[in-house]
Design an enzyme around this catalytic site. Structure first.
Site, PDB file in Angstrom:
ATOM      1  CE1 TYR A 134      -1.382  10.840  20.664  1.00 29.93           C
ATOM      2  CE2 TYR A 134      -1.775   8.760  21.774  1.00 29.93           C
ATOM      3  CZ  TYR A 134      -2.057   9.648  20.759  1.00 29.93           C
ATOM      4  OH  TYR A 134      -3.032   9.337  19.825  1.00 29.93           O
ATOM      5  CG  ASP A 162      -1.534  14.215  14.865  1.00 26.35           C
ATOM      6  OD1 ASP A 162      -1.584  13.744  16.014  1.00 26.35           O
ATOM      7  OD2 ASP A 162      -1.790  13.539  13.846  1.00 26.35           O
ATOM      8  CG  HIS A 252      -4.306  11.177  14.848  1.00 26.32           C
ATOM      9  ND1 HIS A 252      -3.429  11.642  15.790  1.00 26.32           N
ATOM     10  CD2 HIS A 252      -4.850  10.057  15.396  1.00 26.32           C
ATOM     11  CE1 HIS A 252      -3.457  10.865  16.867  1.00 26.32           C
ATOM     12  NE2 HIS A 252      -4.311   9.892  16.645  1.00 26.32           N
TER      13      HIS A 252
END
Lengths: 359, 359, 359, 359
Positions: A134, A162, A252
């Site tokens: 991330y 996302d 996800h």
């Protein structure tokens, strides 16, 4: 019970896990529409096999971004393996290396990335691990963790795109489950500035992350970059233009924005947009060898699985993960054989036919 | 139970309400096909988010007919709030003003319009209220009530046009529920000629109401006119030609003609017909922030919610309404963030994709 | 229980009827796929009303083949009313005449056609009855029964053409129900040659019946001929070319060939084939006023109902039938009003929209 | 219970069979998606009959590859009849001969092919049997078994081509059912080299079998060759080009690759590919006479049934098989009559219409 398929591993895991942790792994955002869609969408795709091709027993190996995998089934990044089993990511890493496939190690792991790659190295001479990232607004931290991943031997960065915000999981809200239990922490986050070291709450999921951050990553690291979570065809095209090396078509696991389309329904649109210029991977709802082959037919070079790995881990640690992987490998080989294909590259678009919804 | 979403507020309301009154609010016409369709139609629309836009945290505010609202979520007009809570429309008005959104006050309210706007004025300096009107064949009464709404500070007239007759609710028939209990009355109807003052039975829902009545309203009041209930594209076009200021795409929550299409299914046809010449609003089945964003993508400038407000009111008075509104606000902001949008105007048509019905 | 809709009359009838007789009326051929399809197909059609038309209260009356009916809802021919109530077809005839609508008296009635028309004549000065006919290979008998119908005052022949063999009802097989109980008989069959007089077993449903028999009927009687059961567009066109006066689009309530399409799904194809040259009627699954209006929109001049009449008859004799008819009349008027139509002729094709199947 | 249809024979068989053996017959591959699809796909096809054709009572007989059958319903090859009844394939062979239809004797029968044909010969002067073959890599064995089939009087070879590997039946895995019980063996396998004589485990299902093996069969035997299991239109075309005499469109009853399309959904694509150059047969999900007629309409010359035969056999030996065949015969004749057809050749494509999935 001796599980004969992936779904039965879930049943076993459910028995063994703390219900709150089971919910954390099994659940998804809000009404979990996307979670269900990921699985049910595969059932509306039929396989129309070819016959009498005199094919050899299928070889499953694929090469992805220069890395060899013994089968087109990777481990999707999933957080907090220690919730599933005390051996945590060490067990998953060993099972992946043993199976000769690629583990995408999650940034939010409960074992440090250096220990994960070291553990894999005990089992296989040259294990393939990719690192899921991330991007943090704190670029210093982000660069530091990329360096750690490089140093630990990770061979690609899988950048999750996302997640400009944390998904809302109502199961967790009801269970008041919002952080790791005492004694567990995110071992990769120890260097994050401020706060309690290694707390999951330190991770920033920010809407400010943009293509410029991808460009920046491109500059600071020689690792191939895989974008995880580009579902819109326009974004897939932008990614290719920006020099991204591969796309992992993912929603996800339904854990971010609910009511996203099933990944297998979106894959053909992404494939059409990228026109073969980069390899595509897919995760979301893959529970059967037939699912793997359908994804290959619709344009994926390989798939990745998330929850099934956790079910194996919860059921029986490393051995459980191994069994899940070998179950999927056997089913995929079986499906290829029954389709008259000697390997993933022999799978063509015409093997899949959409069927009506009462299937 | 501490509700984490709108649906859980309904469960709570059901516990607290007299079952006959719960049925009045929850029920709809005949077989309630449209009631169910309103909700289920949203599930067949998928959101395909954009990524890496580096968007700021979304600003939700919109301007509608010159009135500012802090979010694109309005209160649909619903009758008889006193059945849900003794604070009745006073509580809803305060919650709307507090939330900075527009309340469409119903003509069939159990608090007079003057008291509703006054109550809102205690909370916000400049609250926005619109007044919902059933045009009565008695034009004298109709003009009188319009004058009261103007004088009370209402800023638009929402004229319900889907009610040439009263919907047939079989739940009410079975419960023999056909008028307000003793001690409650329609405070806006006190001036209606004849009959018991303030009785709901005095309202005339007449098939004789026509476009001429809209023209007449246009002449007698400077307030913007919103038509509520035009679903047919030909009528949407006629409305624009007649100078109507906005359309609220509505099937009356399924309470008038059963088997009308879901409003979200009809919205694209209406949007195509009006070609952007007037703003569109939508109500019917909005229970999630994702529903709000889907409506925006398909052409609405904002949505309105009816039953969710009543569930909040029944659950906990003003505080409950506030929580419902804030839940929807948070979900909408969250959805916009996850879609890469910095506000309602950034939502484009391509974010929505129709998916197959086994979703 | 005081039924508020047609479905509740069925529940009441089920309580009152011998289960074997209930099964005879409620059941259909084999897996009863068509039976269910007739009803469920209506739910997949949405009504999109027009607004603000200033319409008068709707007038429901229609003229069909020169006969006036007070509403576009006829009685389909159904056999053996005495199984439902001792007043049998006498009660149904009185209720039809009272309601001012057309009863299609069945050839397999348990009251003779002369007595049926006489009974209707006691209630209305000029009742409209049509006679349903299974053409018998014994043309002498067929002509005789046509003469009886003419003499009794029937104004049209409704010739059933979907029955070259008897439908297979497995409910009846399991119940060993294959003939009328002692004391009941088919009063119109008393003249059939051979066998026990008035036994249903004497009726011949023969595949040999052909268009030539229709031509022959055309020659022997001045009565208008309605073909009941032509579903294939090619047959509808042939019927028009042969001079048939009207078509009753019917799948025999699902009682003949199972897996026939729902009549409302087939109606548009038949309407396209006949191009307005003859009026169309429809039966099958009509349980609501909205169903009536949908059929009108898709090309029918009127509908007919079968089982609902029997539920009313079983529930409360003539009064029950009356209530069923008046319920449907009220619902149809209500639907027309809510659609902005002042009568059946104002119903246009664009009022109906097909919706997706999760409705 | 006296079964009135095929499904009730299954219920009866289930009562009488060892649950492990019931599962072996009833089950299919993995999630059994294809098993269910085979049946449910028929329900989404509607029959639109023709009327008033004055047709004679239908004649059901067909000629297939020079063999006469009294109806267009054959026996699909199914293994291990002795598990269902001690009379095993002797009972099925007698029932087929008695019914005047074609039995496709399975290579994995528990009675030797010579005994099967001999048994049929006791009942009918000139019974038609075809022999189903899994081509073995051991061509010597394969030729030997073809010679035995020829010598025994079989009139065609039905070569199964959908089985490059054994299907994975999880019911059998859970039941640990992987070979015949003691005292039963595959009587046709006694000559297979190595291993225990007559063991099912000796059969080799090899991906190496190719079109060259079909060419080789073509050379060594004058028997017509039917390919069983070609579903892909490209393969159907290849088969025609290779001189195959007929195709049996089959997905092995869902027992090989799960998520294959329903055969009735695939039939039109195969029919389009072969353009009438060879006759098509179909098996998979045929449980009703209406199913038979739908297959005929979509291009099949006849259908074959597998599990229904086993249900009859388990329920009542030869008599049970006879009743199943006569039930299907009667239903097919009835359906043809109701469709206005005097035989299989009168069934045209336009009798079938696809209906929406909520049917």
């Amino acid at each position: 019970m001796d599980p004969v398929n992936v779904r039965e591993f879930e049943a076993l895991a459910r028995e063994r896990l703390d219900p709150v942790h089971y919910d954390y792994f099994a659940g998804a955002a809000q009404d979990e529409v996307t979670l269900r869609a990921n699985e049910s969408a595969f059932a509306r795709l039929a396989l129309v096999p070819r016959i009498l091709r005199g094919a050899a027993a299928p070889a499953l190996d694929v090469t992805l971004l220069g890395a060899d995998a013994s089968m087109p089934i990777l481990m999707s990044p999933t957080a907090f393996h220690r919730l599933a089993h005390p051996d945590a990511e060490r067990a998953t890493a060993r099972a992946a290396a043993e199976a000769g496939t690629i583990m995408i190690a999650a940034m939010l792991s409960t074992v440090a990335i250096e220990d994960i790659t070291a553990e894999a190295g005990k089992v296989a001479a040259d294990p393939s691990l990719w690192f899921q990232l991330y991007v943090q607004p704190d670029l210093g931290f982000t660069e530091a963790i990329v360096r750690r991943a490089e140093a630990a031997g990770c061979r690609a960065l899988v950048v999750t795109v996302d997640s400009p915000a944390l998904g809302r999981h109502e199961r967790n809200d009801r269970n008041a489950f919002h952080d790791l239990p005492d004694g567990m922490r995110c071992e990769n986050l120890r260097e994050l500035r401020g706060g309690e070291p290694g707390s999951v709450r330190q991770v920033v999921l920010s809407p400010e992350i943009s293509w410029r951050h991808i460009d920046w990553l491109r500059e600071i690291t020689p690792l191939p970059i895989v974008l995880k979570g580009a579902l819109h065809p326009l974004d897939a095209r932008l990614a290719v233009e920006r020099g991204v090396d591969a796309l992992l078509v993912s929603n996800h696991g339904g854990r971010q924005l609910d009511t996203m389309p099933a990944t297998i329904d979106q894959l053909p649109l992404v494939a059409e947009a990228v026109e073969g210029r980069v390899p595509l991977l897919l995760d979301g709802g893959v529970r059967r060898g037939t699912d793997v082959v359908k994804a290959l037919a619709l344009g994926a070079s390989a798939v990745a699985v998330g929850r099934p790995i956790l079910w194996g881990l919860a059921a029986d640690g490393e051995a459980g993960v191994t069994r899940v992987l070998e179950t999927l490998r056997a089913e995929t080989a079986h499906t290829l054989t029954l389709c008259g294909c000697d390997g993933p590259r022999a799978v063509t678009r015409d093997l899949v036919r959409e069927v009506r919804c009462c299937h």
